[in-house]
Design a protein around this motif. Sequence first.
Motif, short mmCIF file in Angstrom:
data_model
loop_
_atom_site.label_atom_id
_atom_site.label_comp_id
_atom_site.label_asym_id
_atom_site.label_seq_id
_atom_site.Cartn_x
_atom_site.Cartn_y
_atom_site.Cartn_z
N ASP A 184 13.47 19.83 50.15
CA ASP A 184 14.05 18.69 49.43
C ASP A 184 15.58 18.76 49.41
O ASP A 184 16.26 17.75 49.53
CB ASP A 184 13.54 18.66 47.99
N TYR A 185 16.11 19.97 49.24
CA TYR A 185 17.57 20.12 49.23
C TYR A 185 18.16 19.95 50.62
O TYR A 185 19.29 19.49 50.77
CB TYR A 185 17.96 21.48 48.64
N HIS B 101 0.91 24.10 54.48
CA HIS B 101 0.62 24.28 53.06
C HIS B 101 1.30 23.19 52.22
O HIS B 101 2.19 22.50 52.70
CB HIS B 101 1.08 25.67 52.60
N ASN B 102 0.86 23.08 50.97
CA ASN B 102 1.43 22.06 50.10
C ASN B 102 2.59 22.63 49.29
O ASN B 102 2.83 23.84 49.30
CB ASN B 102 0.35 21.50 49.17
N GLY B 103 3.28 21.75 48.60
CA GLY B 103 4.40 22.18 47.76
C GLY B 103 5.72 21.57 48.19
O GLY B 103 6.76 21.88 47.64
N PHE B 104 5.67 20.68 49.17
CA PHE B 104 6.90 20.02 49.63
C PHE B 104 7.06 18.67 48.94
O PHE B 104 6.08 18.00 48.66
CB PHE B 104 6.84 19.78 51.15
N GLY B 105 8.30 18.29 48.69
CA GLY B 105 8.58 16.93 48.26
C GLY B 105 8.53 16.67 46.77
O GLY B 105 8.66 15.53 46.34
N LEU B 106 8.36 17.71 45.96
CA LEU B 106 8.30 17.49 44.51
C LEU B 106 9.58 16.83 43.98
O LEU B 106 9.52 16.01 43.08
CB LEU B 106 8.04 18.81 43.79
N HIS B 107 10.72 17.18 44.56
CA HIS B 107 11.98 16.58 44.10
C HIS B 107 12.20 15.21 44.74
O HIS B 107 12.57 14.27 44.08
CB HIS B 107 13.18 17.48 44.45
N PHE C 5 10.01 13.06 46.53
CA PHE C 5 9.00 12.01 46.39
C PHE C 5 8.22 12.10 45.08
O PHE C 5 7.33 11.30 44.83
CB PHE C 5 8.02 12.06 47.57
N LYS C 6 8.53 13.09 44.25
CA LYS C 6 7.82 13.30 42.99
C LYS C 6 6.32 13.46 43.20
O LYS C 6 5.52 13.07 42.37
CB LYS C 6 8.09 12.14 42.00
N GLU C 7 5.93 13.94 44.34
CA GLU C 7 4.54 14.30 44.56
C GLU C 7 4.50 15.50 45.48
O GLU C 7 5.49 15.83 46.13
CB GLU C 7 3.74 13.12 45.14
N GLU C 8 3.32 16.13 45.52
CA GLU C 8 3.23 17.36 46.27
C GLU C 8 2.63 17.08 47.64
O GLU C 8 1.49 16.65 47.75
CB GLU C 8 2.35 18.34 45.49
N LEU C 9 3.41 17.30 48.68
CA LEU C 9 2.96 17.01 50.04
C LEU C 9 2.86 18.31 50.84
O LEU C 9 3.44 19.33 50.48
CB LEU C 9 3.98 16.10 50.74
N THR C 10 2.15 18.22 51.97
CA THR C 10 2.19 19.32 52.93
C THR C 10 3.39 19.10 53.85
O THR C 10 3.96 18.00 53.87
CB THR C 10 0.90 19.37 53.78
N GLY C 11 3.74 20.11 54.63
CA GLY C 11 4.89 19.99 55.53
C GLY C 11 4.78 18.81 56.49
O GLY C 11 5.71 17.99 56.59
#
Lengths: 429, 125
Positions: A307-308, A51-57, A59-65
Amino acid sequence: MKQIQHTELVIIGGGPAGLSAALSAKENGIGQITIIEREQEPGGILNQCIHNGFGLHTFKEELTGPEYALRYIAGVLKYDITILTDTMAVSVTKDKLITAVNKRDGLITIQAKAVILAMGCRERPRGALNIPGFRPAGIYSAGTAQRLINREGLMPGKEVVILGSGDIGLIMARRMTLEGAAVKLVAELMPYSGGLKRNIVQCLEDFQIPLRLSHTVTEIHGRERVEGVTIARVNREGRVIEGTEEYITCDTLLLSVGLIPENELSFEMGIELDSVTNGPVVNQKLETGLGGVFACGNVLHVHDLVDYVSQEAALAGKNAAGYLQGPSNEKLTEGESGNEIGIRPGKGVRYTVPHKIMYKDMEDKVIIRFRTDNIYEKCKLAMYFDDSLIQSADKLMVTPGEMESCVLKRELLNKYPETREIEFRIEVE
Amino acid sequence: MEQRHLTCIGCPLGCRLTVKLEREKILSVTGNTCKRGEEYAKKEVTSPTRILTTTVRIEGGRYPVVPVKTERDIPKDKIRDCMEELKAVLLHAPVKVGDVVMHNAGHTGVNVVATSNCCLFHEEK
């Protein structure tokens, strides 16, 4: 007996924490790094989190796992970092002698000068829950179902009940629905969900899947295969309220009931563990009680955002490099009088990471991460130095499901040189 | 006048939003704490969209499925159509991350791309 290999840094685990720690150690000048990974390829659990929602912090974009993992894998492959895949670390000694096994080489022993523990966590199994009933097929942890569907291309069932509304449970409710299963409901023991609001809306509400708060599964029916479950309402103490039982037909029960850091290796090394996080006790360098042994990611404490994990692991990698490049590999400061400042979880706070600060080695700032023990609205996050209130920040809301953090600046500590203990509290007016 | 109730997904607060509508026209958004709530509510009642992530079958690869996603968000009500179309897809290894596995999925004008590499069975890296 094979010859002992020698290397500077061994990282146990090639998931997001291990990969980020390796990159950071390399970028901080470490030559020889070996990652030990038990799966066929690096990336860890991200590979099944499609699913998507990874990396917003980060890479400043929404990636999948898998995309998030590939960013780090590409970085690691660019450098001369050894990744031993399909390899299981079976023991690590206090002297940093690592024993591992794989099909290619049999038994491998590696002498490292520093070690980073990045083994991640595993799911709490059914056995930990005491739900009566037989042992029929059709009971899976949510992560196992996720792996079966997203990696093996197999569907674990057709009619599903999910116990636990953490993010993995919510994500799997949507995933199984998309693949054609009927997800009957998600039952949650607590009066609130530990999952992100976004997941409650997009994984449950989008598909009209009911979320039953303050409910649990009291019985699993079926001898060969799950035929149904009994759910019931629970009171504030988590005890079943008689007369509220309800039978739900299903052939599959998914459990999303918590994650446990995988610390068998750390325990056998004699590393002190925190009984709340189930992870090692660490100082601000993320160094455990054993000098030169660091811990990061979900093996240290369970995170909700990768991200953390990456950020924390990069710090462990940098500090492992610092340790290897230091004047000697001795631990200079631990135990030195007046140097160690303890960090304590006060009222409303379950734990903090790190657990202590070695003042003399402290950099300009330290990020202190923690979780609260309940939902608090319109509260203050207060920091005390030896029982004096030093600073306090207003929070509209904190929940146990979302990790909180606080930046502690060295210059603030400089003003209070006598400080022995720092405590974090949640204060409600 | 129509009223719709939503949960804001902007942060852990999860504000309960109420949107008042008159024939697709938004009259008011209430219940939000910040600007993000208002923006979310407006988008969600007029044109709710989602990124769809799933897997498609692949032959000759190390795994029998490869993860994919819609390149951009698609209308929420097109998710079922896209899933149906993707069921019929059979890829052949190797596939690289970013490869288009379906054009114009569900007539949305959005492509579906692979989100991971799937190498040939027995091939390393």
